[in-house]
Scaffold this motif. Structure first.
Motif, PDB file in Angstrom:
ATOM      1  N   GLY A   1       0.797  -1.224   0.000  1.00  0.00           N
ATOM      2  CA  GLY A   1       0.000   0.000   0.000  1.00  0.00           C
ATOM      3  C   GLY A   1       0.821   1.262   0.000  1.00  0.00           C
ATOM      4  N   ARG A   2       2.091   1.206   0.389  1.00  0.00           N
ATOM      5  CA  ARG A   2       2.927   2.393   0.433  1.00  0.00           C
ATOM      6  C   ARG A   2       3.863   2.485  -0.753  1.00  0.00           C
ATOM      7  NH1 ARG A   2       3.982   5.298   4.930  1.00  0.00           N
ATOM      8  NH2 ARG A   2       6.202   5.314   4.508  1.00  0.00           N
ATOM      9  N   LYS A   3       3.782   1.557  -1.672  1.00  0.00           N
ATOM     10  CA  LYS A   3       4.712   1.555  -2.792  1.00  0.00           C
ATOM     11  C   LYS A   3       4.233   2.470  -3.897  1.00  0.00           C
ATOM     12  CE  LYS A   3       6.763  -3.033  -2.244  1.00  0.00           C
ATOM     13  NZ  LYS A   3       6.969  -4.336  -2.886  1.00  0.00           N
ATOM     14  N   PHE A   4       5.175   3.213  -4.486  1.00  0.00           N
ATOM     15  CA  PHE A   4       4.920   3.983  -5.696  1.00  0.00           C
ATOM     16  C   PHE A   4       5.844   3.422  -6.760  1.00  0.00           C
ATOM     17  CE2 PHE A   4       3.137   6.797  -2.659  1.00  0.00           C
ATOM     18  CZ  PHE A   4       2.234   7.599  -3.342  1.00  0.00           C
ATOM     19  N   LYS A   5       5.390   3.322  -7.981  1.00  0.00           N
ATOM     20  CA  LYS A   5       6.223   2.819  -9.054  1.00  0.00           C
ATOM     21  C   LYS A   5       7.426   3.726  -9.241  1.00  0.00           C
ATOM     22  CE  LYS A   5       2.507   0.623 -11.665  1.00  0.00           C
ATOM     23  NZ  LYS A   5       1.769   0.604 -12.947  1.00  0.00           N
ATOM     24  N   GLU A   6       8.570   3.118  -9.488  1.00  0.00           N
ATOM     25  CA  GLU A   6       9.788   3.890  -9.706  1.00  0.00           C
ATOM     26  C   GLU A   6       9.808   4.414 -11.126  1.00  0.00           C
ATOM     27  OE1 GLU A   6      11.935   4.839  -7.515  1.00  0.00           O
ATOM     28  OE2 GLU A   6      10.807   3.827  -5.940  1.00  0.00           O
ATOM     29  N   GLU A   7       9.058   5.460 -11.355  1.00  0.00           N
ATOM     30  CA  GLU A   7       8.994   6.082 -12.663  1.00  0.00           C
ATOM     31  C   GLU A   7       9.366   7.543 -12.521  1.00  0.00           C
ATOM     32  OE1 GLU A   7       5.468   3.808 -15.003  1.00  0.00           O
ATOM     33  OE2 GLU A   7       4.871   5.240 -13.477  1.00  0.00           O
TER      34      GLU A   7
ATOM     35  N   ALA B   1      -3.240   8.643  -6.908  1.00  0.00           N
ATOM     36  CA  ALA B   1      -2.255   7.681  -7.405  1.00  0.00           C
ATOM     37  C   ALA B   1      -1.190   8.330  -8.267  1.00  0.00           C
ATOM     38  CB  ALA B   1      -2.960   6.581  -8.193  1.00  0.00           C
ATOM     39  N   ILE B   2      -1.480   9.505  -8.829  1.00  0.00           N
ATOM     40  CA  ILE B   2      -0.515  10.146  -9.730  1.00  0.00           C
ATOM     41  C   ILE B   2       0.595  10.848  -8.973  1.00  0.00           C
ATOM     42  CG2 ILE B   2      -2.201  10.481 -11.561  1.00  0.00           C
ATOM     43  CD1 ILE B   2      -2.386  13.428 -10.692  1.00  0.00           C
ATOM     44  N   LEU B   3       0.469  10.989  -7.648  1.00  0.00           N
ATOM     45  CA  LEU B   3       1.454  11.739  -6.877  1.00  0.00           C
ATOM     46  C   LEU B   3       2.398  10.806  -6.133  1.00  0.00           C
ATOM     47  CD1 LEU B   3      -0.814  14.520  -5.336  1.00  0.00           C
ATOM     48  CD2 LEU B   3       0.618  14.658  -7.376  1.00  0.00           C
ATOM     49  N   LYS B   4       3.647  11.219  -6.056  1.00  0.00           N
ATOM     50  CA  LYS B   4       4.625  10.453  -5.319  1.00  0.00           C
ATOM     51  C   LYS B   4       4.550  10.796  -3.829  1.00  0.00           C
ATOM     52  CE  LYS B   4       7.999   9.493  -8.926  1.00  0.00           C
ATOM     53  NZ  LYS B   4       9.427   9.499  -9.291  1.00  0.00           N
ATOM     54  N   GLU B   5       5.003   9.885  -3.021  1.00  0.00           N
ATOM     55  CA  GLU B   5       4.946  10.052  -1.572  1.00  0.00           C
ATOM     56  C   GLU B   5       5.682  11.304  -1.121  1.00  0.00           C
ATOM     57  OE1 GLU B   5       6.685   7.451   2.036  1.00  0.00           O
ATOM     58  OE2 GLU B   5       5.301   6.387   0.726  1.00  0.00           O
ATOM     59  N   THR B   6       6.837  11.560  -1.703  1.00  0.00           N
ATOM     60  CA  THR B   6       7.601  12.750  -1.312  1.00  0.00           C
ATOM     61  C   THR B   6       6.844  14.029  -1.649  1.00  0.00           C
ATOM     62  OG1 THR B   6       8.777  12.634  -3.432  1.00  0.00           O
ATOM     63  CG2 THR B   6       9.849  11.637  -1.511  1.00  0.00           C
TER      64      THR B   6
ATOM     65  N   ASP C   1       7.306  10.161 -16.857  1.00  0.00           N
ATOM     66  CA  ASP C   1       6.646   8.890 -17.112  1.00  0.00           C
ATOM     67  C   ASP C   1       5.317   8.823 -16.371  1.00  0.00           C
ATOM     68  OD1 ASP C   1       8.651   7.950 -18.723  1.00  0.00           O
ATOM     69  OD2 ASP C   1       9.744   6.991 -17.088  1.00  0.00           O
ATOM     70  N   ARG C   2       5.330   9.296 -15.152  1.00  0.00           N
ATOM     71  CA  ARG C   2       4.142   9.196 -14.308  1.00  0.00           C
ATOM     72  C   ARG C   2       3.028  10.112 -14.792  1.00  0.00           C
ATOM     73  NH1 ARG C   2       1.683   6.089 -10.685  1.00  0.00           N
ATOM     74  NH2 ARG C   2       3.564   5.793  -9.444  1.00  0.00           N
ATOM     75  N   ILE C   3       3.359  11.362 -15.161  1.00  0.00           N
ATOM     76  CA  ILE C   3       2.327  12.358 -15.432  1.00  0.00           C
ATOM     77  C   ILE C   3       2.096  12.593 -16.919  1.00  0.00           C
ATOM     78  CG2 ILE C   3       1.671  14.780 -15.068  1.00  0.00           C
ATOM     79  CD1 ILE C   3       2.993  14.683 -12.402  1.00  0.00           C
ATOM     80  N   LEU C   4       3.151  12.500 -17.726  1.00  0.00           N
ATOM     81  CA  LEU C   4       3.012  12.865 -19.134  1.00  0.00           C
ATOM     82  C   LEU C   4       2.746  11.690 -20.054  1.00  0.00           C
ATOM     83  CD1 LEU C   4       5.782  15.542 -19.625  1.00  0.00           C
ATOM     84  CD2 LEU C   4       3.362  15.877 -19.171  1.00  0.00           C
ATOM     85  N   ASN C   5       3.396  10.577 -19.820  1.00  0.00           N
ATOM     86  CA  ASN C   5       3.393   9.510 -20.803  1.00  0.00           C
ATOM     87  C   ASN C   5       2.315   8.469 -20.569  1.00  0.00           C
ATOM     88  OD1 ASN C   5       5.514  10.718 -22.060  1.00  0.00           O
ATOM     89  ND2 ASN C   5       7.075   9.545 -20.957  1.00  0.00           N
TER      90      ASN C   5
END
Length: 260
Positions: free
Chosen positions: A4-10, A166-171, A14-18
Motif C-alpha cells: 500500500g505504500r509503494k509507488f512505481k519507480e517512474e 495515485a498520480i502523486l509520489k509520496e515525497t 513517465d508518471r504524469i506525461l506519458n
C-alpha cells in the motif's frame, strides 16, 4: 515495505506525461500534426520589438489546438528551458512552470469531474508538524479529502496520511501538506472550498513535476509540449511565473541588422 505504500519507480514525466490508454492515470498525449509548424496566432504573439520578448498570450490556447505539440523542438538550454520554434517566433518554455501548469490543470479537472484515482496506504504516511500546523491542516480536512488525500490526527504534532491521488509520489504529498499547513497556519483557514482546493492542487503540482536543472530527452520535451495542448493553458504557472517567452523572428532579425 507494504504494497500500500509503494509507488512505481517512474520519472515524473513517465508518471504524469506519458500515460496513454483507457487505464492510464492521466491521459494527456495528443497526436503531433503532420505539419512541423503551426501558426503562432494559435499560441498568441506579443508586440514585436519588445526588448525582453513577450510573455504568453492574452487568451489561453484552446484545448486540442495542437499549437504546442506543433512547435519544432530545437533543444534544451541551461537544463531549464525548452527551445522551440514555429514559422514566426522562437519560444523559450520554462519546463518546470509548464509542467506545473499541466499538473495543476489535471488535478483541478479531475477534482471538478470527481474522477481522481486514489491509492490507499496499508501503512499510513506519518507527517510531523508544529501544533499550529496540525490544527491548520485539520481545519481544511474536508477540502483536502476532496482531492483524495485522507488525513487523520495522530497527536497534537503529527498527522497520518491514509490515502492520496495515485498520480502523486509520496515525497510530493509530504512536501505539499507541510507547505499547505504552514500557509494555512500563517494566513488563517478562512478559504472558500474552491480556493482551498486550488491551493492544494497548486502545491501538489509544484512538488510533483520536473524541476529546473533536470536534463530532458527530445522525446520528453515533446511529451511535455503535447500535454500542454490538453488544456486551455494559462501563460503563467499556478504561482504566477511565466510559462514561456516568445521572441518574434522579426525582432531577432532587427537585432542582427537584417531588418531596418
Amino acid at each position: 515495505e507494504a504494497e500500500g505504500r509503494k509507488f512505481k519507480e517512474e520519472s515524473e514525466l513517465d508518471r504524469i506525461l506519458n500515460s496513454t490508454g483507457p487505464d492510464a492515470d492521466i491521459s494527456m498525449v495528443v497526436a503531433i500534426p503532420d505539419s512541423q509548424y503551426v501558426s503562432s496566432e494559435n499560441i498568441g504573439q506579443g508586440q514585436s520589438g519588445e526588448p525582453e520578448g513577450t510573455w504568453g498570450c492574452e487568451k489561453p490556447v484552446s484545448q486540442g489546438s495542437g499549437a504546442w505539440s506543433g512547435l519544432h523542438v530545437l533543444g534544451q538550454a541551461h537544463k531549464t528551458y525548452i527551445i522551440a520554434q514555429n514559422q514566426k517566433s522562437l519560444f523559450l518554455i520554462d519546463q518546470h512552470a509548464a509542467h506545473e501548469r499541466v499538473a495543476y490543470e489535471t488535478l483541478m479537472t479531475r477534482w471538478q469531474n470527481g474522477d481522481i484515482e486514489v491509492q490507499s496506504y496499508l501503512l499510513p504516511l506519518t507527517l510531523d508538524l508544529d501544533t499550529e500546523e496540525v490544527e491548520a491542516l485539520m481545519s481544511v480536512k474536508d477540502e483536502i479529502e476532496q482531492l483524495g488525500v485522507s488525513i487523520e490526527q495522530l497527536s497534537p504534532e503529527a498527522i497520518a496520511v491514509t490515502s492520496a491521488p495515485a498520480i502523486l509520489k509520496e515525497t510530493a504529498i509530504a512536501k505539499s501538506l507541510a507547505e499547505l499547513a504552514k500557509s494555512v497556519s500563517e494566513h488563517g483557514g478562512g478559504y472558500s472550498l474552491e480556493n482551498s482546493v486550488s491551493h492544494v492542487c497548486a502545491t501538489m503540482a509544484c512538488h510533483s513535476v520536473v524541476r529546473a536543472g533536470q536534463s530532458l530527452s527530445e522525446s520528453e520535451m515533446k511529451a511535455l509540449l503535447q500535454s500542454m495542448d490538453e488544456f486551455p493553458m494559462s501563460s503563467f504557472c499556478p504561482h504566477g511565473r511565466p510559462v514561456y517567452v516568445e521572441y518574434p523572428f522579426s525582432k531577432v532579425e532587427r537585432d542582427f541588422g537584417r531588418l531596418v
